[in-house]
Design a protein around this motif. Structure first.
Motif, mmCIF file in Angstrom:
data_model
loop_
_atom_site.group_PDB
_atom_site.id
_atom_site.type_symbol
_atom_site.label_atom_id
_atom_site.label_comp_id
_atom_site.label_asym_id
_atom_site.label_seq_id
_atom_site.Cartn_x
_atom_site.Cartn_y
_atom_site.Cartn_z
ATOM 1 N N ILE A 147 0.842 -1.208 0.000
ATOM 2 C CA ILE A 147 0.000 0.000 0.000
ATOM 3 C C ILE A 147 0.870 1.249 0.000
ATOM 4 N N LEU A 148 1.914 1.241 0.823
ATOM 5 C CA LEU A 148 2.825 2.386 0.889
ATOM 6 C C LEU A 148 3.479 2.638 -0.460
ATOM 7 N N SER A 149 3.889 1.558 -1.108
ATOM 8 C CA SER A 149 4.534 1.691 -2.420
ATOM 9 C C SER A 149 3.587 2.314 -3.440
ATOM 10 N N LYS A 150 2.337 1.890 -3.430
ATOM 11 C CA LYS A 150 1.365 2.403 -4.400
ATOM 12 C C LYS A 150 0.999 3.854 -4.110
ATOM 13 N N ILE A 151 0.842 4.209 -2.837
ATOM 14 C CA ILE A 151 0.518 5.599 -2.498
ATOM 15 C C ILE A 151 1.699 6.507 -2.800
ATOM 16 N N SER A 152 2.915 6.012 -2.552
ATOM 17 C CA SER A 152 4.105 6.814 -2.842
ATOM 18 C C SER A 152 4.268 7.063 -4.332
ATOM 19 N N ALA A 153 3.679 6.182 -5.149
ATOM 20 C CA ALA A 153 3.779 6.333 -6.602
ATOM 21 C C ALA A 153 2.828 7.397 -7.146
ATOM 22 N N ILE A 154 1.862 7.803 -6.329
ATOM 23 C CA ILE A 154 0.960 8.885 -6.742
ATOM 24 C C ILE A 154 1.804 10.150 -6.857
ATOM 25 N N PRO A 155 1.708 10.888 -7.974
ATOM 26 C CA PRO A 155 2.551 12.078 -8.165
ATOM 27 C C PRO A 155 2.543 12.979 -6.936
ATOM 28 N N SER A 156 3.744 13.325 -6.454
ATOM 29 C CA SER A 156 3.873 14.090 -5.211
ATOM 30 C C SER A 156 4.411 15.482 -5.465
ATOM 31 N N SER A 157 3.936 16.379 -4.678
ATOM 32 C CA SER A 157 4.493 17.735 -4.609
ATOM 33 C C SER A 157 4.154 18.258 -3.237
ATOM 34 N N ILE A 158 4.615 19.440 -2.935
ATOM 35 C CA ILE A 158 4.398 19.959 -1.588
ATOM 36 C C ILE A 158 2.921 20.177 -1.301
ATOM 37 N N ASN A 159 2.091 20.257 -2.367
ATOM 38 C CA ASN A 159 0.651 20.439 -2.162
ATOM 39 C C ASN A 159 -0.155 19.274 -2.733
ATOM 40 N N SER A 160 0.454 18.095 -2.833
ATOM 41 C CA SER A 160 -0.207 16.992 -3.524
ATOM 42 C C SER A 160 -1.439 16.476 -2.789
ATOM 43 N N LEU A 161 -1.626 16.855 -1.527
ATOM 44 C CA LEU A 161 -2.804 16.415 -0.798
ATOM 45 C C LEU A 161 -3.995 17.351 -0.991
ATOM 46 N N THR A 162 -3.801 18.427 -1.744
ATOM 47 C CA THR A 162 -4.903 19.373 -1.939
ATOM 48 C C THR A 162 -6.144 18.715 -2.543
ATOM 49 N N PRO A 163 -6.024 17.920 -3.619
ATOM 50 C CA PRO A 163 -7.227 17.248 -4.151
ATOM 51 C C PRO A 163 -7.879 16.342 -3.117
ATOM 52 N N PHE A 164 -7.050 15.678 -2.353
ATOM 53 C CA PHE A 164 -7.570 14.798 -1.305
ATOM 54 C C PHE A 164 -8.321 15.608 -0.259
ATOM 55 N N PHE A 165 -7.727 16.741 0.189
ATOM 56 C CA PHE A 165 -8.378 17.620 1.156
ATOM 57 C C PHE A 165 -9.720 18.105 0.617
ATOM 58 N N LYS A 166 -9.723 18.542 -0.621
ATOM 59 C CA LYS A 166 -10.947 19.098 -1.206
ATOM 60 C C LYS A 166 -12.033 18.035 -1.313
ATOM 61 N N ASN A 167 -11.628 16.808 -1.612
ATOM 62 C CA ASN A 167 -12.594 15.716 -1.673
ATOM 63 C C ASN A 167 -13.200 15.431 -0.300
ATOM 64 N N CYS A 168 -12.414 15.704 0.764
ATOM 65 C CA CYS A 168 -12.887 15.453 2.131
ATOM 66 C C CYS A 168 -14.078 16.326 2.505
ATOM 67 N N PHE A 169 -14.271 17.451 1.778
ATOM 68 C CA PHE A 169 -15.397 18.322 2.106
ATOM 69 C C PHE A 169 -16.737 17.642 1.821
ATOM 70 N N LYS A 170 -16.715 16.571 1.049
ATOM 71 C CA LYS A 170 -17.931 15.832 0.762
ATOM 72 C C LYS A 170 -18.236 14.808 1.853
ATOM 73 N N MET A 171 -17.295 14.620 2.780
ATOM 74 C CA MET A 171 -17.419 13.566 3.783
ATOM 75 C C MET A 171 -17.919 14.101 5.116
#
Length: 529
Positions: free
Chosen positions: A339-363
């Protein structure tokens, strides 16, 4: 490169739905793996973690804890385990409260001593030999009552010698009481002197509660009967008073672990009604606030599985890490690595969690906490694996714009060295490490300095070898960080957990602050319409 995502997300970025779906799917897989690890040894350990988290809550007032535990006690008439545990705690912490109850009912102790030579001996045998020591409490009560009421009870005293002692003789030589046959005498008093058991002398002897320790279980059962069978007002008053006086942490650690799971669920419901946490909080400066929100969101669900999991993720990261490294958890460890290997393969940048954060507003809030907690724990796991050297840690600080000072925590061994000499300052804007040293004057001083440095190194090496410590964590890999205002000296062993907790609180604060801002904007728009 390991990003901690401590910068403010770029909220105007578009949501990358594919990468977000992939991340959430992988985090769901991680949830299943962690649950499997937690349940591998049964539910008891996870419940213990939950009880420890509850014990650390600081928002419970004495009046709230009284309301909480008394409601729980009164709801458990058919289950006396909790009451018994509370009474044992009261005997330990405040035995005089038990003594207070017994003083009013001293006559009931006739049954306590009847046909029990061991109890009689323990309580009444400690007569003074005349060497300056006083009679024991029971012996003192017996002798005082016998003198004061000698006209009705002196003949009930049994002596070991060929003849008895007169009151006048014993008054001048109190050590003669050592010749008293305690067992036969007390048995005579039980049968023929009922006045003694309700006397002031005997009541005074039990006032401090010391008698409780002769047979705790007898008195526990007696007090439980007072609570539930007789519904004694003064017994419940003592219980109320004791609960208010004790720290909430102590009550929780001693009592909650004894509850069955259904009763623990009821306790959590009661606790949630008292807490009423502010979900719009924009400052999660303490992890317990997150836990309060979890309780609020999960209340009434009928199961504590979700609470057990979320509590483990947000407060017991180190324990989960320990379980994942167990010899019998190789399969789960392989899954986590995948799981760590696959998540680490997701393109990273200093703000790469922004889409994830924005999706959390639906939760819902509890889902947000779960996913951010899982992501953060995975970061903890990665740091504990990949950051093994001082250089790797310092590279991490630089990449994530964390100011740090590097300090030898054993600098006090060198009395001639100023504390400033062993501190390194980092500023990510300059990307430079500057080591401040004071100039030494005179060759003799330089020689002494060199000798002291060698001596210090020898001491550090000796300490590391003899205590099984990582040499890197004790000689030159100790940091002060801007993440906590340089207040704590962190070693390589403790840094993963510190950064895991720091990131979790930082992410939660950032997310909920934005959610509150969004709510305010939506409300303002509706008002304009």
């Amino acid at each position: 490169m390991v990003y901690l995502f401590l910068s403010e997300p770029n909220w105007i970025d578009e949501v990358d739905s594919e990468s977000t779906k992939m991340r959430i799917s992988l985090l769901n897989q991680l949830e299943s793996v962690l649950w499997s690890l937690m349940m591998s040894g049964g539910r008891s350990e996870a419940r213990l973690w939950l009880c420890n988290t509850i014990a650390e809550m600081s928002s419970i007032t004495p009046h709230h804890q009284r309301e909480l535990f008394v409601k729980l006690l009164r709801s458990m008439r058919q289950k006396q385990g909790l009451a018994s545990q509370l009474l044992l705690l009261m005997f330990e912490k405040s035995p005089q409260k038990g003594g207070f109850i017994l003083v009013k009912r001293s006559y009931v102790l006739e049954k306590f001593f009847e046909g029990n030579p061991r109890r009689i001996s323990q309580w009444f045998s400690s007569f003074s030999s005349g060497s300056g020591l006083e009679h024991g409490k029971g012996a003192k009560a017996l002798s005082q009552f016998a003198f004061i009421n000698r006209d009705i009870c002196w003949e009930e005293l049994e002596w070991k010698g060929k003849h008895g002692q007169s009151p006048a003789m014993v008054a001048t030589k109190p050590h003669y009481f050592l010749d008293l046959d305690i067992q036969r005498t007390v048995e005579n008093f039980l049968e023929n002197v009922p006045e003694f058991w309700s006397s002031n002398e005997f009541a005074e002897s039990i006032r401090d509660g010391e008698i409780l320790f002769i047979d705790r279980q007898f008195f526990v059962q007696y007090f439980v009967d007072l609570m539930y069978k007789e519904d004694s007002k003064d017994m419940w008053e003592v219980i109320n008073e004791f609960i208010m006086e004790q720290p909430f942490s102590s009550l929780s650690r001693h009592l909650l672990i004894t509850l069955e799971e259904l009763d623990l669920c009821y306790f959590l419901e009661l606790l949630c009604k008292l807490l009423k946490p502010k979900k719009e909080s924009t400052s999660f400066d303490r992890g317990s606030h997150l836990f309060e929100i979890i309780l609020s969101e999960c209340s009434g669900c009928g199961s504590i599985d979700q609470i057990l999991l979320l509590n483990a993720i947000i407060t017991q990261g180190r324990q989960l890490l320990r379980l994942s490294r167990d010899e019998e958890a190789k399969e789960e460890q392989a899954k986590i690595n995948d799981i760590l290997s696959k998540i680490s393969a997701i393109p990273s940048s200093i703000n790469s969690l922004t889409p994830f954060f924005k999706n959390c507003f639906k939760m819902k809030n509890v889902e947000v906490i779960k996913y951010l907690g899982l992501q953060c724990w995975l970061l903890y796991y990665r740091l504990s694996q990949e950051c093994q050297t001082p250089q790797s840690w310092e590279s991490l600080f630089v990449e994530n714009e964390i100011h740090y000072r590097k300090s030898d925590k054993y600098a006090l061994l060198d009395l001639d060295r100023s504390s400033d000499e062993s501190i390194f300052y980092f500023d990510y804007r300059e990307s430079a490490v500057v080591k401040h040293r004071k100039r030494q004057k005179g060759k003799s001083k330089r020689r002494k300095k060199e000798h002291d440095d060698i001596y210090d190194d020898e001491l550090l090496d000796f300490d590391a070898k003899n205590h099984g410590l990582d040499v890197q964590s004790t000689t030159g890999s100790c940091w002060l960080l801007s993440t906590d205002g340089y207040s704590t000296s962190w070693t390589s062993a403790d840094l993963p957990e510190h950064l895991y907790k720091h990131c979790l609180l930082k992410w939660m604060t950032c997310f909920f602050a934005k959610r509150v801002e969004g709510c305010f904007k939506e409300s303002a728009t509706n008002d304009e319409k």
